[in-house]
Every structure is written in structure tokens, then in C-alpha cells.
Design an enzyme around this catalytic site. Structure first.
Site, PDB file in Angstrom:
ATOM      1  N   ASP A  74      34.423  41.256   5.905  1.00 29.17           N
ATOM      2  CA  ASP A  74      34.941  40.346   6.806  1.00 29.17           C
ATOM      3  C   ASP A  74      35.148  38.876   6.037  1.00 29.17           C
ATOM      4  O   ASP A  74      35.815  38.756   5.370  1.00 29.17           O
ATOM      5  CB  ASP A  74      34.474  40.354   8.094  1.00 29.17           C
ATOM      6  CG  ASP A  74      35.183  39.579   9.252  1.00 29.17           C
ATOM      7  OD1 ASP A  74      35.326  38.551   8.903  1.00 29.17           O
ATOM      8  OD2 ASP A  74      34.835  40.128  10.360  1.00 29.17           O
TER       9      ASP A  74
ATOM     10  N   PHE B  52      39.197  43.408  16.032  1.00 29.89           N
ATOM     11  CA  PHE B  52      37.887  44.214  16.201  1.00 29.89           C
ATOM     12  C   PHE B  52      37.752  45.599  16.458  1.00 29.89           C
ATOM     13  O   PHE B  52      38.594  46.180  17.069  1.00 29.89           O
ATOM     14  CB  PHE B  52      37.097  43.504  17.318  1.00 29.89           C
ATOM     15  CG  PHE B  52      35.517  43.839  17.144  1.00 29.89           C
ATOM     16  CD1 PHE B  52      34.937  44.753  17.465  1.00 29.89           C
ATOM     17  CD2 PHE B  52      34.939  42.618  16.621  1.00 29.89           C
ATOM     18  CE1 PHE B  52      33.671  45.113  17.327  1.00 29.89           C
ATOM     19  CE2 PHE B  52      33.597  42.719  16.398  1.00 29.89           C
ATOM     20  CZ  PHE B  52      32.907  43.841  17.047  1.00 29.89           C
TER      21      PHE B  52
ATOM     22  N   ARG C 106      29.530  53.741  17.409  1.00 27.07           N
ATOM     23  CA  ARG C 106      29.377  54.101  15.708  1.00 27.07           C
ATOM     24  C   ARG C 106      29.718  55.455  15.722  1.00 27.07           C
ATOM     25  O   ARG C 106      30.285  55.989  14.622  1.00 27.07           O
ATOM     26  CB  ARG C 106      27.840  53.718  15.549  1.00 27.07           C
ATOM     27  CG  ARG C 106      27.551  52.162  15.575  1.00 27.07           C
ATOM     28  CD  ARG C 106      26.202  52.273  14.779  1.00 27.07           C
ATOM     29  NE  ARG C 106      25.449  51.060  15.081  1.00 27.07           N
ATOM     30  CZ  ARG C 106      25.699  49.946  14.465  1.00 27.07           C
ATOM     31  NH1 ARG C 106      26.651  49.428  13.301  1.00 27.07           N
ATOM     32  NH2 ARG C 106      25.043  48.541  14.651  1.00 27.07           N
TER      33      ARG C 106
ATOM     34  N   GLU D  53      29.251  49.500   1.876  1.00 27.13           N
ATOM     35  CA  GLU D  53      29.328  48.736   3.011  1.00 27.13           C
ATOM     36  C   GLU D  53      30.452  49.420   3.795  1.00 27.13           C
ATOM     37  O   GLU D  53      31.575  49.975   3.183  1.00 27.13           O
ATOM     38  CB  GLU D  53      29.797  47.381   2.748  1.00 27.13           C
ATOM     39  CG  GLU D  53      28.290  46.302   2.798  1.00 27.13           C
ATOM     40  CD  GLU D  53      28.098  46.105   4.298  1.00 27.13           C
ATOM     41  OE1 GLU D  53      28.209  46.987   5.183  1.00 27.13           O
ATOM     42  OE2 GLU D  53      27.681  44.895   4.532  1.00 27.13           O
ATOM     43  N   ASP D  54      30.450  49.334   5.267  1.00 29.39           N
ATOM     44  CA  ASP D  54      31.608  49.892   5.864  1.00 29.39           C
ATOM     45  C   ASP D  54      32.651  48.805   5.898  1.00 29.39           C
ATOM     46  O   ASP D  54      33.910  48.997   5.896  1.00 29.39           O
ATOM     47  CB  ASP D  54      31.134  50.119   7.528  1.00 29.39           C
ATOM     48  CG  ASP D  54      30.268  48.905   7.993  1.00 29.39           C
ATOM     49  OD1 ASP D  54      29.846  47.833   7.366  1.00 29.39           O
ATOM     50  OD2 ASP D  54      30.072  49.125   9.159  1.00 29.39           O
TER      51      ASP D  54
HETATM   52  C1  PRP Z   1      29.038  44.144   9.508  1.00 31.16           C
HETATM   53  C2  PRP Z   1      28.964  44.937   8.395  1.00 31.16           C
HETATM   54  C3  PRP Z   1      28.736  43.952   7.412  1.00 31.16           C
HETATM   55  C4  PRP Z   1      29.050  42.626   7.857  1.00 31.16           C
HETATM   56  C5  PRP Z   1      30.496  42.228   7.129  1.00 31.16           C
HETATM   57  O1  PRP Z   1      27.794  44.276   9.643  1.00 31.16           O
HETATM   58  O2  PRP Z   1      28.539  46.110   8.210  1.00 31.16           O
HETATM   59  O3  PRP Z   1      27.506  44.075   6.909  1.00 31.16           O
HETATM   60  O4  PRP Z   1      29.486  42.865   9.332  1.00 31.16           O
HETATM   61  O5  PRP Z   1      30.750  40.841   7.889  1.00 31.16           O
HETATM   62  P1  PRP Z   1      30.859  39.493   6.747  1.00 31.16           P
HETATM   63  O6  PRP Z   1      31.814  40.056   5.562  1.00 31.16           O
HETATM   64  O7  PRP Z   1      31.699  38.645   7.678  1.00 31.16           O
HETATM   65  O8  PRP Z   1      29.530  39.079   6.442  1.00 31.16           O
HETATM   66  P2  PRP Z   1      27.051  43.860  11.331  1.00 31.16           P
HETATM   67  O9  PRP Z   1      26.371  42.637  11.097  1.00 31.16           O
HETATM   68  O10 PRP Z   1      28.178  44.253  12.484  1.00 31.16           O
HETATM   69  O11 PRP Z   1      25.945  44.903  11.371  1.00 31.16           O
HETATM   70  P3  PRP Z   1      25.697  46.542  11.517  1.00 31.16           P
HETATM   71  O12 PRP Z   1      26.205  47.122  10.391  1.00 31.16           O
HETATM   72  O13 PRP Z   1      24.403  46.590  12.091  1.00 31.16           O
HETATM   73  O14 PRP Z   1      26.923  47.175  12.643  1.00 31.16           O
END
Ligand code: PRP
Length: 178
Positions: free
Chosen positions: A103, A152, A165, A99-100
């Protein structure tokens, strides 16, 4: 006023060094003969996963899972929905979920539980960025790159409304008058 990348939080060289460090830690723990199955979360984790895989001196294959959680706003809705599942059989596989960012932790908790249901031999989690102050639920992350403040961030895979991205650095989004 519009939101734009304002300042560099983590530059590309620092990211590169951290990704290499994380790869060494993963290699040290994966001494079994079976190939690793990297599961990258779409879309944000693809840049990190691509760099991490190229650093890993291990036999591996890659799979993708897509989830929706944020929409295009800067705050989580809290809802997690799998829009594309893995296609390979995970039974008995050694899985590394990549995962990136973590949060609230809601996405990871959901994905961990979902993948565990497919009966892997092992399941570990690698996350580049940890926004620890925003955590709503506890999740176990095995490899963490950077703990970051509650700002952010965009770049290195992370977006704002689908953009940024492709920025090579992790940057903080800020308001600009235009
Ligand atoms: C981001 C990230 C995780 C998630 C983390 O995805 O890649 O999947 O949010 O947040 P959390 O811990 O509050 O659940 P996003 O929904 O922005 O989608 P993306 O990966 O397509 O940018």
C-alpha cells in the site's frame, strides 16, 4: 452503518491462476541448488504464501515474520514494528519475502532493509496485491500479482478488524445498513 464485504474484486479462480503464473516466474529465476527460504509476513500473507508454496516446484523452507502497522482501522498509521522476527540464520540464503499487499510501501521498505541486514545471498519480494496509487515510497517488488484500485479490500488473508481473512475471494469492503 457497518462495513462488510460488498463485492468480489478478484475471484478465487483468477487468484489461483495468478498464483500459478507467479510460481512459474519464481521457478524460472531460482535455478541454484540451494533451497529457497520463503519468509511470509504475518498475518495477512499466510493464505497467499501457503498457496504459492504449494505451487512452487522447488526445494524450500518457510519462516515467518510478524509486523504491526495498521491496527484495526482502514488507514495506515505509518508506523512499522516487528513483533516476531525470523529465527533461522539468513546468512547466505536465497530469500523470498511474501506479502499479501503493498500500500504505502512502508512495511515492505522496513522489512526489506531488516532482512538485508541479515546478509542473505539474495532477497526477492512477491506481493499478491499492489495498491499503487497509495504508494508513499518506492519499493522494489520482483513478482506482483494484481494492481488494484484504492479500495479497502478483504479476503484471501486480508482482514478488517481481524475478520474476513478466510474469504476465498478478494472483496471490496462497503457500507451496509445494519
Ligand atoms: C498489511 C499488509 C502489509 C501492510 C501493507 O498488513 O499485510 O503488511 O499492511 O501496507 P503498507 O504498504 O502501507 O505498509 P496489516 O498491518 O493490515 O496486518 P496483517 O498482515 O496482520 O493483516
Amino acid at each position: 452503518m457497518s462495513l462488510r464485504p460488498e463485492r468480489v474484486l478478484i475471484d478465487r479462480a483468477t487468484i489461483q491462476a495468478k498464483v500459478a503464473e507467479m510460481a512459474r516466474a519464481i521457478e524460472a529465476r531460482h535455478r541454484h541448488p540451494e533451497p529457497l527460504l520463503v519468509v511470509s509476513v504475518l498475518r495477512g500473507a499466510v493464505i497467499f504464501a501457503a498457496d504459492l508454496m504449494r505451487e512452487l516446484n522447488l526445494a524450500l523452507s518457510v519462516e515467518f515474520v510478524a509486523v504491526e502497522s495498521y491496527g484495526s482501522s482502514t488507514r495506515s498509521s505509518g508506523a512499522v514494528n516487528i513483533t516476531r522476527d525470523v529465527t533461522e540464520d539468513l546468512d547466505g540464503r536465497h530469500v523470498l519475502l511474501v506479502e499479501d499487499i503493498v500500500d504505502t510501501g512502508l512495511t515492505l521498505r522496513y522489512l526489506i532493509s531488516h532482512l538485508k541486514g541479515k546478509n542473505p545471498a539474495s532477497l526477492e519480494v512477491a506481493v499478491l496485491l499492489d495498491k499503487v496509487a497509495r504508494r508513499q515510497i518506492e519499493v522494489k517488488v520482483d513478482y506482483t500479482g494484481f494492481v488494484i484500485p484504492d479500495a479497502f479490500v478483504v479476503g484471501y488473508g486480508l482482514d478488517y478488524a481481524g475478520l474476513y481473512r478466510n474469504l476465498p475471494d478478494v472483496m471490496v469492503l462497503g457500507e451496509s445498513a445494519s
